[in-house]
Design a protein around this motif. Structure first.
Motif, PDB file in Angstrom:
ATOM      1  N   GLU A   1       0.843  -1.105  -0.065  1.00  0.00           N
ATOM      2  CA  GLU A   1      -0.091  -0.052   0.028  1.00  0.00           C
ATOM      3  C   GLU A   1       0.927   1.268  -0.058  1.00  0.00           C
ATOM      4  O   GLU A   1       0.434   2.274  -0.722  1.00  0.00           O
ATOM      5  CB  GLU A   1      -1.029  -0.070   1.287  1.00  0.00           C
ATOM      6  CG  GLU A   1      -1.951   1.195   1.173  1.00  0.00           C
ATOM      7  CD  GLU A   1      -3.071   1.046   2.508  1.00  0.00           C
ATOM      8  OE1 GLU A   1      -3.963   1.937   2.224  1.00  0.00           O
ATOM      9  OE2 GLU A   1      -2.702   0.202   3.234  1.00  0.00           O
ATOM     10  N   ALA A   2       2.114   1.233   0.740  1.00  0.00           N
ATOM     11  CA  ALA A   2       2.779   2.335   0.798  1.00  0.00           C
ATOM     12  C   ALA A   2       3.478   2.818  -0.605  1.00  0.00           C
ATOM     13  O   ALA A   2       4.021   3.879  -0.808  1.00  0.00           O
ATOM     14  CB  ALA A   2       4.072   2.053   1.749  1.00  0.00           C
ATOM     15  N   ASP A   3       3.606   1.626  -1.545  1.00  0.00           N
ATOM     16  CA  ASP A   3       4.260   2.024  -2.936  1.00  0.00           C
ATOM     17  C   ASP A   3       3.137   2.486  -3.776  1.00  0.00           C
ATOM     18  O   ASP A   3       3.477   2.840  -5.139  1.00  0.00           O
ATOM     19  CB  ASP A   3       4.786   0.718  -3.152  1.00  0.00           C
ATOM     20  CG  ASP A   3       6.245   0.482  -2.639  1.00  0.00           C
ATOM     21  OD1 ASP A   3       6.659   1.494  -1.992  1.00  0.00           O
ATOM     22  OD2 ASP A   3       6.694  -0.664  -2.726  1.00  0.00           O
ATOM     23  N   HIS A   4       1.730   2.303  -3.482  1.00  0.00           N
ATOM     24  CA  HIS A   4       0.721   2.498  -4.563  1.00  0.00           C
ATOM     25  C   HIS A   4       1.073   3.900  -5.247  1.00  0.00           C
ATOM     26  O   HIS A   4       1.101   4.083  -6.329  1.00  0.00           O
ATOM     27  CB  HIS A   4      -0.501   2.349  -3.916  1.00  0.00           C
ATOM     28  CG  HIS A   4      -0.953   0.883  -3.846  1.00  0.00           C
ATOM     29  ND1 HIS A   4      -1.970   0.522  -3.522  1.00  0.00           N
ATOM     30  CD2 HIS A   4      -0.157  -0.232  -4.244  1.00  0.00           C
ATOM     31  CE1 HIS A   4      -2.213  -0.903  -3.293  1.00  0.00           C
ATOM     32  NE2 HIS A   4      -0.957  -1.127  -3.779  1.00  0.00           N
ATOM     33  N   GLU A   5       0.995   5.109  -4.237  1.00  0.00           N
ATOM     34  CA  GLU A   5       0.905   6.380  -4.850  1.00  0.00           C
ATOM     35  C   GLU A   5       1.850   6.708  -5.762  1.00  0.00           C
ATOM     36  O   GLU A   5       1.739   7.311  -6.948  1.00  0.00           O
ATOM     37  CB  GLU A   5       0.659   7.281  -3.838  1.00  0.00           C
ATOM     38  CG  GLU A   5      -0.448   7.165  -2.832  1.00  0.00           C
ATOM     39  CD  GLU A   5      -1.728   7.725  -3.687  1.00  0.00           C
ATOM     40  OE1 GLU A   5      -1.479   8.241  -4.973  1.00  0.00           O
ATOM     41  OE2 GLU A   5      -2.864   6.927  -3.563  1.00  0.00           O
TER      42      GLU A   5
ATOM     43  N   GLY B   1      -9.536  -1.165  -7.180  1.00  0.00           N
ATOM     44  CA  GLY B   1      -9.694   0.205  -6.778  1.00  0.00           C
ATOM     45  C   GLY B   1      -8.681   0.708  -6.251  1.00  0.00           C
ATOM     46  O   GLY B   1      -8.701   2.278  -5.687  1.00  0.00           O
ATOM     47  N   SER B   2      -7.482   0.209  -6.342  1.00  0.00           N
ATOM     48  CA  SER B   2      -6.291   1.170  -5.935  1.00  0.00           C
ATOM     49  C   SER B   2      -5.804   1.765  -6.758  1.00  0.00           C
ATOM     50  O   SER B   2      -6.111   1.920  -7.989  1.00  0.00           O
ATOM     51  CB  SER B   2      -5.285  -0.036  -5.480  1.00  0.00           C
ATOM     52  OG  SER B   2      -4.592  -0.465  -6.473  1.00  0.00           O
ATOM     53  N   ALA B   3      -4.845   2.700  -6.388  1.00  0.00           N
ATOM     54  CA  ALA B   3      -4.098   3.509  -7.298  1.00  0.00           C
ATOM     55  C   ALA B   3      -3.281   2.949  -8.555  1.00  0.00           C
ATOM     56  O   ALA B   3      -3.135   3.646  -9.516  1.00  0.00           O
ATOM     57  CB  ALA B   3      -3.206   4.469  -6.563  1.00  0.00           C
ATOM     58  N   LEU B   4      -3.043   1.723  -8.269  1.00  0.00           N
ATOM     59  CA  LEU B   4      -2.658   0.955  -9.338  1.00  0.00           C
ATOM     60  C   LEU B   4      -3.366  -0.093 -10.074  1.00  0.00           C
ATOM     61  O   LEU B   4      -2.996  -0.636 -10.918  1.00  0.00           O
ATOM     62  CB  LEU B   4      -1.465  -0.063  -8.773  1.00  0.00           C
ATOM     63  CG  LEU B   4      -0.206   0.586  -7.869  1.00  0.00           C
ATOM     64  CD1 LEU B   4       0.714  -0.446  -7.491  1.00  0.00           C
ATOM     65  CD2 LEU B   4       0.418   1.658  -8.763  1.00  0.00           C
TER      66      LEU B   4
END
Length: 368
Positions: free
Chosen positions: A148-152, A171-174
């Motif tokens: 999750e910390a790497d998504h943005e 639904g994540s940024a990726l």
């Protein structure tokens, strides 16, 4: 646990072939072994005709693209690949990607991420600063929080990027990022159906829990075994206590595998990955449990499973194909000047290779 010689030499070969040339001391640092050990491995690989030696350097026997006439041109033809250090599974994916990129006239710049959270980001930033205009990446992601910390930042890189053996969350940024991975649910299905077809009804599954693949496999095994009408009893455990970072776990989930197998009265075990499977076979032998006469064993990964005694039946994800398809996808994205291509997710099916570690359960087998 000491790494098997064949596995270490495979990683040396992959690193040198990815770069064309590598220093012996750099290889020793990356593999976290002594320079003497690397020199000995290089000598053997040279005798086999797989490497060429120089003064303190090692060269690949595969053709290397001609260098660009100046640094700017070289940077313009560079694609960065970021994978975890000491990860033999991804070496084969690296081979597949390198073949495709070099045939397209692109240079591959390999970056190995150390075994610590957050190490991929500075490597990617450095690669982009050096002029890489595309990225293939397989983040380590030991725990979900690390992912999750790497998504943005991954979603905002601004260059074509393809995830290898990683599946973005819905639904994540990726979510819209291109990805190529193995269908590990299908791999788990192959293992279970093979054992059930032989007559096994009580099975123990043991996986790591420190990667997205390991977590996907655990979920797949649980779903398949729970729903299978012929599986009478099953259990899951960590292959080793250090193989999980997400805890807490129940007593059974951290139990010694032979003890858990006795509790379940299991006649078969499926283990992720190969090295852990080979170690468990040795452990069972110390307790006078014969493979496959008393217990059938299926490994998952098939990197060195065939080297065991007996050679292990194994599920083999399409590792080379993952790299090849990921590189092809990246090339398409690089040539899409209009940016009109939709994001794509590609799943490739594993296969099962049956060897000597599985058989029908013996009616007179001793208790494990």
């Amino acid at each position: 646990m000491r790494e098997p010689v064949d596995l270490r030499r495979q990683r040396i070969l992959a690193a040198v072939q990815a770069r064309g040339t590598a220093r012996v001391r750099d290889l020793a640092d990356e593999l976290q072994v002594s320079v003497v050990t690397v020199r000995r491995d290089v000598e053997e690989l040279t005798r086999e005709g797989r490497l060429r030696r120089g003064h303190g350097v090692v060269r690949s026997t595969l053709p290397v693209p001609d260098a660009a006439p100046d640094a700017a041109a070289a940077a313009g033809d560079r694609v960065a690949v970021v994978v975890p250090v000491r990860h033999s599974y991804l070496n084969e994916a690296l081979h597949g990607a390198r073949t495709v990129l070099e045939e397209a006239g692109l240079r591959l710049a390999l970056h190995l991420a150390p075994q610590a959270p957050g190490t991929e980001r500075p490597l990617v930033e450095r690669a982009l600063a050096d002029g890489a205009h595309g990225l293939l990446i397989a983040p380590r992601w030991r725990a979900r929080a690390e992912e999750e910390a790497d998504h943005e930042w991954l979603a905002a890189l601004g260059v074509p990027t393809v995830l290898m053996e990683r599946r973005p969350w819905r639904g994540s940024a990726l979510h819209a990022l291109d990805s190529v991975c193995s269908d590990h649910w299908y791999g788990a299905h192959l293992a279970v159906e093979h054992l059930v077809g032989l007559g096994h009804r009580r099975i123990v599954f043991a996986t790591r829990h420190d990667s997205p693949t390991a977590r996907s496999l655990r979920a797949a095994f649980a779903e398949i075994a729970e729903a299978h009408p012929l599986v009478e009893q099953w259990a899951w455990a960590l292959v080793a206590p250090e193989a999980g970072a997400d805890g807490p776990y129940s007593a059974d989930e951290t139990a010694e595998l032979p003890a858990l197998m006795r509790k379940v009265e299991a006649t078969a075990v499926v283990l992720h990955g190969d090295v852990d499977a080979l170690m468990i076979v040795q452990r069972l032998a110390e307790e006078a449990v014969r493979v496959p006469e008393d217990c059938s064993v299926v490994a998952y990964d098939d990197v060195v499973a065939g080297l065991g005694s007996p050679p292990l039946t194994a599920v083999s994800p399409p590792k080379t194909e993952v790299g090849r398809v990921a590189a092809e996808l990246l090339l398409q994205r690089l040539s899409d000047a209009s940016g009109g291509l939709p994001g794509r997710r590609v799943e490739l099916l594993p296969r099962l290779t049956v060897r000597g570690s599985t058989d029908r359960p013996s009616l007179d087998r001793p208790a494990i």
